[in-house]
Motif scaffolding. Structure first.
Motif, PDB file in Angstrom:
ATOM      1  N   SER A 159      -1.392  13.758 -10.032  1.00  0.00           N
ATOM      2  CA  SER A 159      -2.416  12.708  -9.935  1.00  0.00           C
ATOM      3  C   SER A 159      -2.467  12.145  -8.522  1.00  0.00           C
ATOM      4  N   GLY A 160      -1.649  12.717  -7.624  1.00  0.00           N
ATOM      5  CA  GLY A 160      -1.573  12.223  -6.247  1.00  0.00           C
ATOM      6  C   GLY A 160      -2.382  13.070  -5.281  1.00  0.00           C
ATOM      7  N   ILE A 161      -3.320  12.460  -4.610  1.00  0.00           N
ATOM      8  CA  ILE A 161      -4.158  13.187  -3.651  1.00  0.00           C
ATOM      9  C   ILE A 161      -3.313  13.720  -2.501  1.00  0.00           C
ATOM     10  N   GLN A 162      -2.416  12.886  -1.971  1.00  0.00           N
ATOM     11  CA  GLN A 162      -1.558  13.310  -0.863  1.00  0.00           C
ATOM     12  C   GLN A 162      -0.639  14.452  -1.289  1.00  0.00           C
ATOM     13  N   THR A 163      -0.142  14.378  -2.499  1.00  0.00           N
ATOM     14  CA  THR A 163       0.739  15.426  -3.022  1.00  0.00           C
ATOM     15  C   THR A 163      -0.003  16.757  -3.120  1.00  0.00           C
ATOM     16  N   ALA A 164      -1.235  16.724  -3.612  1.00  0.00           N
ATOM     17  CA  ALA A 164      -2.044  17.942  -3.708  1.00  0.00           C
ATOM     18  C   ALA A 164      -2.311  18.530  -2.324  1.00  0.00           C
ATOM     19  N   LEU A 165      -2.611  17.685  -1.358  1.00  0.00           N
ATOM     20  CA  LEU A 165      -2.873  18.152   0.004  1.00  0.00           C
ATOM     21  C   LEU A 165      -1.627  18.756   0.631  1.00  0.00           C
ATOM     22  N   GLU A 166      -0.478  18.194   0.317  1.00  0.00           N
ATOM     23  CA  GLU A 166       0.785  18.702   0.848  1.00  0.00           C
ATOM     24  C   GLU A 166       1.031  20.143   0.421  1.00  0.00           C
ATOM     25  N   LEU A 167       0.646  20.476  -0.798  1.00  0.00           N
ATOM     26  CA  LEU A 167       0.972  21.784  -1.371  1.00  0.00           C
ATOM     27  C   LEU A 167      -0.170  22.793  -1.337  1.00  0.00           C
ATOM     28  N   LYS A 168      -1.346  22.381  -0.934  1.00  0.00           N
ATOM     29  CA  LYS A 168      -2.552  23.205  -1.119  1.00  0.00           C
ATOM     30  C   LYS A 168      -2.521  24.541  -0.392  1.00  0.00           C
ATOM     31  N   SER A 226       0.825  -1.197   0.000  1.00  0.00           N
ATOM     32  CA  SER A 226       0.000   0.000   0.000  1.00  0.00           C
ATOM     33  C   SER A 226       0.865   1.255   0.000  1.00  0.00           C
ATOM     34  N   PHE A 227       0.220   2.381  -0.315  1.00  0.00           N
ATOM     35  CA  PHE A 227       0.955   3.642  -0.359  1.00  0.00           C
ATOM     36  C   PHE A 227       1.543   3.972   1.009  1.00  0.00           C
ATOM     37  N   SER A 228       0.781   3.728   2.067  1.00  0.00           N
ATOM     38  CA  SER A 228       1.269   4.056   3.406  1.00  0.00           C
ATOM     39  C   SER A 228       2.531   3.277   3.752  1.00  0.00           C
ATOM     40  N   VAL A 229       2.610   2.047   3.269  1.00  0.00           N
ATOM     41  CA  VAL A 229       3.811   1.247   3.491  1.00  0.00           C
ATOM     42  C   VAL A 229       4.952   1.771   2.640  1.00  0.00           C
ATOM     43  N   SER A 235       3.414   8.895  -6.785  1.00  0.00           N
ATOM     44  CA  SER A 235       4.370   8.046  -6.072  1.00  0.00           C
ATOM     45  C   SER A 235       4.803   8.671  -4.755  1.00  0.00           C
ATOM     46  N   SER A 236       5.331   7.831  -3.870  1.00  0.00           N
ATOM     47  CA  SER A 236       5.831   8.313  -2.586  1.00  0.00           C
ATOM     48  C   SER A 236       7.082   9.167  -2.778  1.00  0.00           C
ATOM     49  N   THR A 237       7.852   8.913  -3.832  1.00  0.00           N
ATOM     50  CA  THR A 237       9.042   9.733  -4.108  1.00  0.00           C
ATOM     51  C   THR A 237       8.633  11.129  -4.577  1.00  0.00           C
TER      52      THR A 237
END
Length: 260
Positions: free
Chosen positions: A128-137, A72-75, A106-108
């Motif tokens: 395309s990464g939800i976590q990436t968008a949240l990081e920068l929002k 998983s992504f978290s791993v 990706s995690s990278t």
């Protein structure tokens, strides 16, 4: 049952195999609602792509596919975190003020987003990464565009080709992308067929492709390719690549950077 596209059907086959490990063509036909002849064609193609192994009357899951699917992504985010951070810092040198860059899910790439968040630079970041968008929002200097698509259970990425229309309206300077595997012969490969399909479009849209791959992915081939070796401009990894491989990459006009 509504008719499925080929990619949807094959992802459904993989979901069922991950649940049951081994299935017959008849069982797949009953559960997916397509003919056995169609499924045999699918299974033969998927076996060629290394997704599964054909058995008499059906198919079984490959061990490597099971490993890919269960990571998983978290791993993955926690794996080689320090190395990915070093790769992100090297990747930053290719970014210039007011560029429009594209980050995959990706995690990278997420590590690169975290590094960008600490810099004073004006950018448009498409991802395309939800976590990436949240990081920068919340960064006032960065305009964030999240590519639309389907979010599947347990996923942090947009999947499918719904976001292609948006991509076609943008001029992308650089794509920073990782993969489940990279080899000279097969290029960059990933497991999820939906994600691969979107990444293929991302590769076509960018003027420069920067592969950000930690050492554990080098020499590995996953299920399906999304970028050939010839499409890559820069490869950044966290370890020294063996001299023979590096020579081949240089012959392909790829700039190789080791983030040590």
């Amino acid at each position: 049952m509504m008719k499925m596209f080929v990619t949807e059907r094959r992802n459904k086959i993989m979901e069922l195999l991950h649940d049951k490990q081994r299935l017959t063509v008849k069982e797949l036909s009953e559960q997916i609602g397509v003919s056995e002849a169609t499924l045999r064609t699918d299974l033969n193609k998927m076996e060629k792509n290394g997704l599964l192994t054909r058995t008499h009357g059906g198919a079984m899951l490959n061990q490597q596919s099971e490993v890919d699917y269960d990571t998983s992504f978290s791993v993955r985010e926690k794996q080689n975190r320090k190395e990915k951070s070093l790769i992100a810092k090297e990747a930053f040198q290719f970014i210039e003020e007011k560029q429009c860059i594209l980050l995959d899910a990706s995690s990278t790439a997420l590590e690169l987003a975290r590094y960008l968040n600490e810099q004073m630079i004006r950018l448009t970041v498409v991802t395309s990464g939800i976590q990436t968008a949240l990081e920068l929002k919340d960064n006032p200097n960065i305009t964030v565009i999240l590519i639309g698509g389907v979010v599947t259970k347990g996923s942090t990425t947009m999947e499918g080709t719904l976001g292609v229309e948006l991509l076609n309206k943008l001029n992308i300077d650089i794509l920073f992308t990782s993969a489940n595997g990279f080899s000279v012969e097969n290029g960059m490969t990933d497991f999820n067929l939906y994600e691969v399909e979107l990444k293929q479009h991302m590769v076509k849209k960018a003027q420069k492709i920067v592969a950000v791959i930690d050492h554990s992915k080098i020499g590995v081939t996953s299920s399906a390719p999304f970028a050939s070796t010839d499409q890559i401009d820069v490869l950044i990894t966290n370890d020294s690549i063996d001299s023979d491989t590096e020579r081949i990459l240089v012959n392909h006009n790829i700039q190789v950077i080791s983030a040590l």
